[in-house]
Design a protein around this motif. Structure first.
Motif, PDB file in Angstrom:
ATOM      1  N   THR A 613       0.836  -1.208   0.000  1.00 47.31           N
ATOM      2  CA  THR A 613       0.000   0.000   0.000  1.00 47.31           C
ATOM      3  C   THR A 613       0.867   1.253   0.000  1.00 47.31           C
ATOM      4  OG1 THR A 613      -1.776  -1.113   1.187  1.00 47.31           O
ATOM      5  CG2 THR A 613      -1.768   1.295   1.236  1.00 47.31           C
ATOM      6  N   SER A 614       0.506   2.189  -0.848  1.00 53.98           N
ATOM      7  CA  SER A 614       1.193   3.482  -0.903  1.00 53.98           C
ATOM      8  C   SER A 614       0.151   4.588  -0.747  1.00 53.98           C
ATOM      9  CB  SER A 614       1.935   3.638  -2.232  1.00 53.98           C
ATOM     10  OG  SER A 614       2.517   4.927  -2.332  1.00 53.98           O
ATOM     11  N   LEU A 615       0.402   5.486   0.176  1.00 54.98           N
ATOM     12  CA  LEU A 615      -0.510   6.611   0.417  1.00 54.98           C
ATOM     13  C   LEU A 615       0.316   7.889   0.373  1.00 54.98           C
ATOM     14  CD1 LEU A 615      -3.182   7.910   1.151  1.00 54.98           C
ATOM     15  CD2 LEU A 615      -2.802   7.273   3.529  1.00 54.98           C
ATOM     16  N   THR A 616       0.229   8.620  -0.720  1.00 57.31           N
ATOM     17  CA  THR A 616       1.009   9.847  -0.906  1.00 57.31           C
ATOM     18  C   THR A 616       0.089  11.014  -1.195  1.00 57.31           C
ATOM     19  OG1 THR A 616       1.298   9.384  -3.265  1.00 57.31           O
ATOM     20  CG2 THR A 616       3.019   8.585  -1.760  1.00 57.31           C
ATOM     21  N   ILE A 617       0.578  12.217  -0.888  1.00 55.27           N
ATOM     22  CA  ILE A 617      -0.156  13.458  -1.162  1.00 55.27           C
ATOM     23  C   ILE A 617       0.796  14.375  -1.910  1.00 55.27           C
ATOM     24  CG2 ILE A 617      -1.353  15.431  -0.162  1.00 55.27           C
ATOM     25  CD1 ILE A 617      -2.072  13.679   2.219  1.00 55.27           C
ATOM     26  N   PRO A 618       0.576  14.627  -3.205  1.00 53.82           N
ATOM     27  CA  PRO A 618       1.576  15.282  -4.058  1.00 53.82           C
ATOM     28  C   PRO A 618       1.569  16.816  -4.017  1.00 53.82           C
ATOM     29  CG  PRO A 618      -0.268  14.585  -5.390  1.00 53.82           C
ATOM     30  CD  PRO A 618      -0.568  14.138  -3.996  1.00 53.82           C
ATOM     31  N   THR A 619       1.798  17.406  -2.855  1.00 57.77           N
ATOM     32  CA  THR A 619       1.982  18.857  -2.756  1.00 57.77           C
ATOM     33  C   THR A 619       3.207  19.155  -1.907  1.00 57.77           C
ATOM     34  OG1 THR A 619       0.430  18.906  -0.889  1.00 57.77           O
ATOM     35  CG2 THR A 619      -0.456  19.490  -3.051  1.00 57.77           C
ATOM     36  N   ASP A 620       3.700  20.379  -2.001  1.00 60.55           N
ATOM     37  CA  ASP A 620       4.919  20.755  -1.277  1.00 60.55           C
ATOM     38  C   ASP A 620       4.755  20.649   0.228  1.00 60.55           C
ATOM     39  OD1 ASP A 620       6.137  21.333  -3.673  1.00 60.55           O
ATOM     40  OD2 ASP A 620       5.600  23.452  -3.628  1.00 60.55           O
ATOM     41  N   VAL A 621       3.577  21.024   0.714  1.00 57.73           N
ATOM     42  CA  VAL A 621       3.325  21.032   2.151  1.00 57.73           C
ATOM     43  C   VAL A 621       2.026  20.289   2.429  1.00 57.73           C
ATOM     44  CG1 VAL A 621       3.214  22.476   4.223  1.00 57.73           C
ATOM     45  CG2 VAL A 621       4.356  23.354   2.189  1.00 57.73           C
ATOM     46  N   VAL A 622       2.041  19.502   3.499  1.00 59.31           N
ATOM     47  CA  VAL A 622       0.839  18.782   3.925  1.00 59.31           C
ATOM     48  C   VAL A 622       0.586  19.117   5.394  1.00 59.31           C
ATOM     49  CG1 VAL A 622      -0.311  16.550   4.164  1.00 59.31           C
ATOM     50  CG2 VAL A 622       1.348  16.899   2.322  1.00 59.31           C
ATOM     51  N   TYR A 623      -0.650  19.460   5.702  1.00 64.20           N
ATOM     52  CA  TYR A 623      -1.055  19.777   7.076  1.00 64.20           C
ATOM     53  C   TYR A 623      -2.075  18.746   7.533  1.00 64.20           C
ATOM     54  CZ  TYR A 623       0.929  24.392   6.010  1.00 64.20           C
ATOM     55  OH  TYR A 623       1.764  25.415   5.650  1.00 64.20           O
ATOM     56  N   ASN A 711       9.846  13.251  -4.434  1.00 61.80           N
ATOM     57  CA  ASN A 711      10.213  12.181  -3.503  1.00 61.80           C
ATOM     58  C   ASN A 711       9.252  12.247  -2.316  1.00 61.80           C
ATOM     59  OD1 ASN A 711      11.569  10.078  -2.245  1.00 61.80           O
ATOM     60  ND2 ASN A 711      13.169  11.392  -1.413  1.00 61.80           N
ATOM     61  N   LEU A 712       8.047  11.764  -2.535  1.00 66.10           N
ATOM     62  CA  LEU A 712       6.961  11.945  -1.573  1.00 66.10           C
ATOM     63  C   LEU A 712       7.048  10.939  -0.427  1.00 66.10           C
ATOM     64  CD1 LEU A 712       4.025  12.376  -4.123  1.00 66.10           C
ATOM     65  CD2 LEU A 712       5.227  14.199  -2.913  1.00 66.10           C
ATOM     66  N   TYR A 713       6.559  11.368   0.724  1.00 67.76           N
ATOM     67  CA  TYR A 713       6.460  10.470   1.867  1.00 67.76           C
ATOM     68  C   TYR A 713       5.294   9.508   1.655  1.00 67.76           C
ATOM     69  CZ  TYR A 713       9.643  13.437   4.546  1.00 67.76           C
ATOM     70  OH  TYR A 713      10.744  14.132   4.977  1.00 67.76           O
ATOM     71  N   ASN A 714       5.496   8.293   2.115  1.00 65.93           N
ATOM     72  CA  ASN A 714       4.420   7.305   2.116  1.00 65.93           C
ATOM     73  C   ASN A 714       3.796   7.322   3.512  1.00 65.93           C
ATOM     74  OD1 ASN A 714       2.659   5.201   1.801  1.00 65.93           O
ATOM     75  ND2 ASN A 714       4.218   3.613   1.566  1.00 65.93           N
ATOM     76  N   PHE A 715       2.563   7.782   3.579  1.00 70.03           N
ATOM     77  CA  PHE A 715       1.897   7.934   4.868  1.00 70.03           C
ATOM     78  C   PHE A 715       1.243   6.636   5.352  1.00 70.03           C
ATOM     79  CE2 PHE A 715       1.645  12.303   3.037  1.00 70.03           C
ATOM     80  CZ  PHE A 715       2.487  12.909   3.953  1.00 70.03           C
ATOM     81  N   ALA A 716       1.349   5.577   4.559  1.00 68.67           N
ATOM     82  CA  ALA A 716       0.737   4.298   4.939  1.00 68.67           C
ATOM     83  C   ALA A 716       1.661   3.563   5.904  1.00 68.67           C
ATOM     84  CB  ALA A 716       0.471   3.458   3.701  1.00 68.67           C
ATOM     85  N   ILE A 717       1.369   3.655   7.183  1.00 75.01           N
ATOM     86  CA  ILE A 717       2.152   2.967   8.213  1.00 75.01           C
ATOM     87  C   ILE A 717       1.197   2.231   9.152  1.00 75.01           C
ATOM     88  CG2 ILE A 717       4.001   4.698   8.131  1.00 75.01           C
ATOM     89  CD1 ILE A 717       2.857   5.742  10.849  1.00 75.01           C
ATOM     90  N   ASP A 718       1.759   1.272   9.871  1.00 77.70           N
ATOM     91  CA  ASP A 718       1.000   0.580  10.902  1.00 77.70           C
ATOM     92  C   ASP A 718       1.125   1.390  12.189  1.00 77.70           C
ATOM     93  OD1 ASP A 718      -0.182  -1.064  12.712  1.00 77.70           O
ATOM     94  OD2 ASP A 718       1.035  -2.833  12.269  1.00 77.70           O
ATOM     95  N   TYR A 719       0.015   1.997  12.625  1.00 82.72           N
ATOM     96  CA  TYR A 719       0.071   2.825  13.822  1.00 82.72           C
ATOM     97  C   TYR A 719      -0.511   2.122  15.044  1.00 82.72           C
ATOM     98  CZ  TYR A 719      -4.837   3.975  12.635  1.00 82.72           C
ATOM     99  OH  TYR A 719      -6.173   3.916  12.326  1.00 82.72           O
ATOM    100  N   GLY A 720      -0.772   0.845  14.911  1.00 81.41           N
ATOM    101  CA  GLY A 720      -1.203   0.054  16.050  1.00 81.41           C
ATOM    102  C   GLY A 720      -2.695  -0.146  16.173  1.00 81.41           C
ATOM    103  N   TYR A 721      -3.481   0.645  15.434  1.00 78.37           N
ATOM    104  CA  TYR A 721      -4.945   0.537  15.535  1.00 78.37           C
ATOM    105  C   TYR A 721      -5.582   0.414  14.153  1.00 78.37           C
ATOM    106  CZ  TYR A 721      -3.906   2.399  20.177  1.00 78.37           C
ATOM    107  OH  TYR A 721      -3.384   2.599  21.437  1.00 78.37           O
ATOM    108  N   ASN A 722      -4.766  -0.039  13.190  1.00 81.65           N
ATOM    109  CA  ASN A 722      -5.273  -0.099  11.817  1.00 81.65           C
ATOM    110  C   ASN A 722      -6.449  -1.051  11.676  1.00 81.65           C
ATOM    111  OD1 ASN A 722      -2.511   0.829  11.860  1.00 81.65           O
ATOM    112  ND2 ASN A 722      -2.595   0.832   9.616  1.00 81.65           N
ATOM    113  N   GLN A 723      -6.357  -2.186  12.320  1.00 81.95           N
ATOM    114  CA  GLN A 723      -7.380  -3.210  12.142  1.00 81.95           C
ATOM    115  C   GLN A 723      -8.389  -3.123  13.273  1.00 81.95           C
ATOM    116  OE1 GLN A 723      -7.369  -4.826   9.341  1.00 81.95           O
ATOM    117  NE2 GLN A 723      -5.404  -3.931   8.726  1.00 81.95           N
TER     118      GLN A 723
END
Length: 723
Positions: A613-623, A711-723
């Protein structure tokens, strides 16, 4: 600059723009035509003229797909050029040259701009000081009292505006979307609906470059001030004493006898409440035509037509109330309305006003645009036999208050209530602050006003008595309609909405009752104004003894921190270079300045993620906007603050699978925000230097990530409560 100070400056700017368009420009163009009218009538006339022209200009240009700043400005100036051409005729160009002679000298370099502005300012100062002094000399007490009324309104409603920065009702996001769509000439984007209010907000946005979300944040204060000033102007026209009008208005603003719902919607710029500005002018100009007091009654008829048109252009509920008052006028002035020479013109004017408002909507409907859902609901309301789940009942249920007995029984005796007792019970529940005494006083005041009207008929003051009857009849009908569910009457609107109009109308009833008594004591003698001052003092004393309400501080649909961050983000970044990931409201607030990623969609990707899984947001800044103490988002206005906080226990709960705003309402919002908060904590542990805190308060936190779009960050990580 603090957000509070910025909000105050925004209020001043929006007020100047609105009053300039709806009062200033009509005054420049029509001051000689309306010069025969008294000041309160001129105030209403200018407001009607400005709103009518502005709304219909926008509607025309939108339907032609030609609406933009240039066409709106040109359309605004056309009446001035037409008036100048008619006045100067063949000498128009030479007159224009004379009028702009000073500007030409500056452009040619013969005079400095500062010198020109200084001379112009001195000239305006001399003219205004002389005129203003002459105008104020006999009216200084009225001016002070009017400023006092304005101050009370600003205190009661402005306190919330300058301290709560978000929208106070979830409806505003929808209205925000409709107005944003008008930027692309897509009026009626969700279907045909009365768009007069949206046209006005769009006009201010487009012409003065004020962001829509700023207008929807602060315009409520400008709107509620106009609502009360129009109420005062109407009372000044129908009362005999100069000071009894202030009594009813002051009681309405400050008294604690009203239930919150009668005024709670004033804290948001909603179309129905904006339409209140036009109901009373329609009543007055119909009365003025029948009383034949205004020079050239055709002006009164034209303004009556425009007022009726505006009520329907803004909200159909307001047209219903205006129609009720017209029925009251027909009863009160039956000795003139039954004459064909009066009746035919009033019927023609009313029908023309309705036609003008309906034509743009009919044109859109004829070209394939369906009706908006609210109109279908409104048309089906009269045929519905089921009880309406009113907003007040839902609010009471949420507050844990005891619901009202809806069976229409008299306590344990089980005897059916009479009509009067039923009406009193409903007034107590919907209009008063749970006081049967206050409900009885309100209903008794309506009856007393009707009796006073009949008395003045007997005393040979038919016009004065007719006004009292014309007000008491629709107010009595409104009180009956407030109990329409229990009385088995047809439903024409949600019964909780009647309370808004009843509360507003009570100010008229009380002022007229006091005025009738004062006039009865003094007639035309000079003491009538002293009697009015005494009545005002008595009304103020009654408010103090029964309780003065304090300003309400509502819970908003967004945190203050979110609005502060949005304001700064839009100012600091170039357009289309940033993205906000948040709940749904900011999507409409930002307009086309940036991009929006909805929080629930973001989390659902994480919930179903795998190693690819890849979750990216293609802008210079993300809030990322995260509420540590989620707001109590609901479909009604309230001051509820549950005090909950994000927690691991709520993050373990599954995300809502519903669409729309369901994942952000009430308890579901707590679950959604808990998931987002712990994702942000986990991502910050992985990228502690890149994931920076942009803003933080006790209730809200905003994270910012700057990234290389290649070179975008992949925001798809396991944060412990995904499932």
């Amino acid at each position: 600059m603090s957000m509070t100070m910025l909000t105050i400056f925004q209020i001043l700017g929006v007020s100047a723009a609105y009053l300039g368009v709806t009062l200033g420009l009509p005054w420049l163009l029509l001051r000689r035509k309306f010069g025969h009218m008294r000041t309160p009538a001129r105030f209403m006339a200018y407001s009607i003229a400005g709103n009518f022209y502005c709304m219909n200009l926008v509607l025309l240009l939108q339907l032609l797909h030609l609406s933009n700043r240039a066409t709106l400005v040109i359309g605004t100036l056309i009446p001035f050029f037409a008036a100048a051409a008619g006045k100067y005729r063949n000498s128009f160009l030479s007159a224009l040259e004379r009028r702009t002679d000073g500007l030409r000298i500056v452009l040619e370099g013969k005079m400095g701009a500062k010198t020109f502005m200084l001379r112009l300012g001195n000239r305006i100062g001399k003219l205004s000081s002389g005129w203003l002094g002459k105008w104020l000399a006999p009216r200084w007490m009225d001016a002070l009292l009017t400023l006092g009324v304005a101050g009370l309104v600003l205190y009661m409603y402005g306190t919330n505006t300058v301290s709560i920065y978000g929208y106070c009702t979830s409806d505003m996001t929808v209205h925000n979307y409709w107005i944003n769509s008008m930027t692309d000439n897509r009026i009626f984007v969700n279907g045909v609906y009365p768009f007069g209010f949206h046209c006005l907000i769009y006009y201010l946005h487009e012409v003065f470059a004020i962001p829509v979300y700023v207008l929807l944040r602060v315009f409520a204060l400008v709107q509620v001030l106009m609502i009360h000033l129009v109420l005062l102007a109407f009372l000044k026209m129908v009362c005999k004493s100069k000071y009894t009008p202030y009594a009813g208005v002051v009681v309405y603003i400050t008294s604690n006898i009203f239930y919150q719902y009668t005024y709670l919607r004033y804290f948001a710029p909603l179309p129905q409440e904006y339409g209140l500005i036009f109901i009373l002018p329609s009543v007055w100009f119909a009365i003025a035509f029948l009383q034949e007091k205004e020079y050239l009654s055709k002006h009164s008829l034209i303004l009556f037509t425009a007022s009726i048109s505006l009520t329907l252009a803004v909200h159909f509920y307001d047209t219903m109330i205006a129609g009720l008052f017209c029925a009251g006028i027909a009863v009160g002035f039956c000795f003139r309305c039954l004459r064909w020479r009066y009746l035919k013109w009033l019927l023609l004017a009313g029908a023309t006003g309705v036609l003008i408002a309906v034509l743009p909507m009919a044109a859109a409907y004829a070209t394939g645009t369906p009706l908006e859902g609210s109109l279908y609901w409104g048309m089906n309301m009269a045929s519905s036999e089921s009880e309406i789940d009113t907003e007040k009942e839902r609010a009471d249920a949420q507050k844990g208050e005891k619901a009202q007995d809806t069976e229409g029984k008299a306590g344990s005796e089980g005897k059916p209530l009479g009509i009067v007792d039923t009406v009193l019970g409903e007034l107590r529940y919907y209009v008063t602050n749970d006081s049967i005494t206050a409900a009885g006083f309100m209903l008794g005041s309506v009856g007393a006003l009707f009796v006073l009207g009949l008395l003045w008929y007997i005393l040979r003051r038919p016009d004065y008595g007719a006004v009292m009857v014309a007000v008491s009849v629709p107010m009595g009908i409104l009180c009956l309609l407030q109990a329409s569910i229990k009385l088995g009457l047809p439903q024409v609107m949600d019964v909780s909405r009647y309370s808004i109009y009843i509360g507003y109308g009570m100010a008229i009833v009380w002022s007229l009752c006091l005025d009738g008594v004062v006039y009865l004591l003094f007639l035309e003698r000079r003491g009538i104004n002293f009697g009015g001052l005494a009545a005002l003092a008595a009304a103020c004393s009654a408010v103090v003894m029964t309780g003065v309400r304090t300003p309400v501080r509502l819970s908003a649909c967004e945190t203050n921190g979110a609005i502060i961050c949005l304001t700064n983000i839009m100012r600091e970044n170039r357009d289309a270079s940033w993205t906000i990931c948040s709940a749904n409201d900011e999507r409409q607030m930002m307009g086309e300045s940036g991009y929006h990623y909805e929080m629930i969609e973001f989390l659902r990707v994480l919930e179903e993620m795998d190693e690819d899984t890849s979750l990216t947001i293609p802008t210079d800044v993300v809030y990322f906007f995260v509420e540590k103490k989620p707001v109590y988002y609901q479909d009604i206005m309230s001051a509820i603050r549950p005090g909950w906080e994000v927690s691991p226990a709520d993050a373990r709960k599954p995300l809502s699978t519903e669409g729309g705003i369901e994942p952000y309402i009430k308890g579901e919002r707590l679950v959604t925000m808990s998931h987002m908060y712990y994702w942000a904590q986990a991502f910050r542990e992985l990228y502690p230097n890149e994931m920076e805190v942009y803003y933080e308060s006790d209730e809200f936190i905003c994270y910012r990530i700057r990234q290389d779009v290649y070179n975008l960050y992949n925001f798809a990580i396991d944060y412990g409560y995904n499932q």
